[in-house]
Design a protein around this motif. Sequence first.
Motif, PDB file in Angstrom:
ATOM      1  N   ARG A  67      17.962 -12.233  34.560  1.00 42.43           N
ATOM      2  CA  ARG A  67      18.540 -11.116  33.808  1.00 42.43           C
ATOM      3  C   ARG A  67      17.499 -10.623  32.823  1.00 42.43           C
ATOM      4  O   ARG A  67      16.879 -11.411  32.116  1.00 42.43           O
ATOM      5  CB  ARG A  67      19.804 -11.584  33.071  1.00 42.43           C
ATOM      6  N   ARG A  97      26.698 -11.414  29.089  1.00 38.55           N
ATOM      7  CA  ARG A  97      26.759 -10.158  28.342  1.00 38.55           C
ATOM      8  C   ARG A  97      26.943 -10.417  26.844  1.00 38.55           C
ATOM      9  O   ARG A  97      26.304  -9.786  26.004  1.00 38.55           O
ATOM     10  CB  ARG A  97      27.926  -9.299  28.842  1.00 38.55           C
ATOM     11  N   ARG A 147      30.773 -13.059  31.629  1.00 38.52           N
ATOM     12  CA  ARG A 147      31.139 -12.636  30.269  1.00 38.52           C
ATOM     13  C   ARG A 147      30.164 -13.217  29.236  1.00 38.52           C
ATOM     14  O   ARG A 147      29.724 -12.523  28.322  1.00 38.52           O
ATOM     15  CB  ARG A 147      32.565 -13.104  29.984  1.00 38.52           C
ATOM     16  N   HIS A 156      19.695  -7.241  36.655  1.00 32.33           N
ATOM     17  CA  HIS A 156      19.812  -8.652  36.984  1.00 32.33           C
ATOM     18  C   HIS A 156      19.689  -8.858  38.491  1.00 32.33           C
ATOM     19  O   HIS A 156      19.823  -7.914  39.273  1.00 32.33           O
ATOM     20  CB  HIS A 156      21.145  -9.218  36.479  1.00 32.33           C
ATOM     21  N   GLU A 169      31.091  -8.093  24.755  1.00 31.15           N
ATOM     22  CA  GLU A 169      29.748  -7.807  24.247  1.00 31.15           C
ATOM     23  C   GLU A 169      29.792  -7.848  22.729  1.00 31.15           C
ATOM     24  O   GLU A 169      30.750  -7.391  22.102  1.00 31.15           O
ATOM     25  CB  GLU A 169      29.240  -6.436  24.716  1.00 31.15           C
ATOM     26  N   ASN A 187      29.479  -5.059  36.513  1.00 32.06           N
ATOM     27  CA  ASN A 187      29.791  -4.367  35.258  1.00 32.06           C
ATOM     28  C   ASN A 187      28.714  -4.548  34.200  1.00 32.06           C
ATOM     29  O   ASN A 187      28.772  -3.921  33.140  1.00 32.06           O
ATOM     30  CB  ASN A 187      31.124  -4.884  34.694  1.00 32.06           C
ATOM     31  N   ASP A 188      27.739  -5.417  34.455  1.00 31.33           N
ATOM     32  CA  ASP A 188      26.673  -5.695  33.488  1.00 31.33           C
ATOM     33  C   ASP A 188      25.616  -4.594  33.565  1.00 31.33           C
ATOM     34  O   ASP A 188      24.991  -4.395  34.600  1.00 31.33           O
ATOM     35  CB  ASP A 188      26.058  -7.063  33.796  1.00 31.33           C
ATOM     36  N   ARG A 189      25.391  -3.869  32.450  1.00 27.02           N
ATOM     37  CA  ARG A 189      24.430  -2.763  32.446  1.00 27.02           C
ATOM     38  C   ARG A 189      22.987  -3.239  32.500  1.00 27.02           C
ATOM     39  O   ARG A 189      22.094  -2.488  32.881  1.00 27.02           O
ATOM     40  CB  ARG A 189      24.610  -1.903  31.182  1.00 27.02           C
ATOM     41  N   THR A 190      22.736  -4.484  32.107  1.00 28.47           N
ATOM     42  CA  THR A 190      21.370  -5.021  32.107  1.00 28.47           C
ATOM     43  C   THR A 190      20.945  -5.370  33.528  1.00 28.47           C
ATOM     44  O   THR A 190      21.730  -5.915  34.305  1.00 28.47           O
ATOM     45  CB  THR A 190      21.304  -6.281  31.218  1.00 28.47           C
ATOM     46  N   ASP A 247      23.887 -11.984  25.383  1.00 30.62           N
ATOM     47  CA  ASP A 247      22.692 -11.229  25.805  1.00 30.62           C
ATOM     48  C   ASP A 247      21.617 -12.199  26.273  1.00 30.62           C
ATOM     49  O   ASP A 247      20.454 -12.108  25.879  1.00 30.62           O
ATOM     50  CB  ASP A 247      22.177 -10.345  24.669  1.00 30.62           C
TER      51      ASP A 247
END
Length: 519
Positions: free
Chosen positions: A412, A358, A355, A397, A27, A392-395, A361
Amino acid sequence: MISKDLIIDSGSAEVSIALLEDKQLVEFNKEKREVKFSVGDIYLGKVKKIMPGLNAAFVNVGYERDAFLHYLDLGAQFRSLHKFYLTALQRQGRIIPVHKFKPEQDLDKDGKIADVLTPGQTVLVQITKEPISTKGPRLASEISLAGRNLVLIPFSDKVSISSKIDSQEEKNRLKTLIQSIKPKNYGVIVRTVAEGKKVAVLDVELRELVRRWEVAFSSVRKEIKAPKLFIGEMNRTTTIIRDMLNVSFNSINVNDTDIADDIRRYIREIAPEKENIVKAYKGTLPIFDHFGINKQIKALFGKTVSFKHGAYLIIEHTEALHVIDVNSGNRSRSGNDQETNALEVNIEAAREIARQLRLRDMGGIIVVDFIDMQSSENKQILFDRMKEIMANDRTKHNILPLSKFGIMQITRQRVRPEMHIETNEKCPSCQGTGQTRPTILFTDDLEKALSFIVDKIRTRKIYLNVHPFVASFIKRGLIPLSLKWSLKYRIWLKVQPVTSYHMLEYNFVDAEGNEIDLA
């Protein structure tokens, strides 16, 4: 267990934050210090135009383009919020506490915006999406104030618990706890990081969020005109750190002692035993060069991104969507058939794609063209693997299974512009002008600058930062040029390679790490 490191580069114009997992950049965020609009900011806006066909309004919040507010984003408690604002306005900031306030009837979900808003009306709105491309900000009037463990929603009475907390027993504990301490007319969302937290910690945070909300209304005056910032979210740097920071970090390195102290205080509150993971970087090399961040940025933000065994991605961006093409390149594995090779490349590509999403973004619609596979079982394996990696992506999706053409569609959430970094460099000879000075004179320029520093500034310990190729040239040989200069001017000179510099870029730094001005 994955090792996590946070590297923060605080400059005069912007703050850059890099998150590493197992030393790999996953990130990257940049915040310009003068940026005005951030997700979470609450504004007093003025309704400019009602659009009945869209059931929406355009609202002036101070941006060059009016912001968009849809009826469904007004929130059920809009009438209560607006009445509370008008009451504070009439009482010149002497507000009635929210828990003593009598709420209005909720909005009808199937209502019309023209029945609620009128042109010229002042409304309280919150930024939900930053300005992107040619579009103005996106707004909502369902206001929320975010803390680390809790999100406060005024004029709602609901208590919601993060779905990422698995234990039903813990969910019940948190819900009972919050219901027992929250004031009337406030709703609360309990965030994932609140799992296991004691009542005292949550109570202190809840009281602070309530205080922040009510104090903002105490400053309401009739002479204050919209558009105006009403409650500012913490700057993006602090917000990212708040949302990202947890006790699983191995180290946090920052080149600003004030930010380091702030983070240390924050860590002391949530995990006192981890306070020593925060380190103030004092080196003379730029912090991102010292930790190898700039090299990863150059490799990861281009149109072509390589990953294992010669395979690579081609990433293209359009106004409507992002397109990613997976290529096997010159990858070959003897003994494996084409289908097995395709599955292996696709799974490695899925890891790199997750990856990249993230890192850059990337938001909106992402279309991925994987290498064709015939087996339905292999397609399912790839789909399951992609969901697992993206967990593992906090956004927010959503991922759809592969189509019969081998295409995977991902949506996303997009709340701010995509991170774009130009990885191509100017021509090292001419700097894009088409003309160049004789490079044979470059070392003479360096020596003249060094002579000026010694004569005028009179410092004896000097660092010279240059491109790695130039550094190698200056330090080569039995008696390198850098040693000759040190002896000639009776100074201590250290030459440092900086990968982010273009070929003929350089600067001198003193013993305290401050750049020496040659003007």
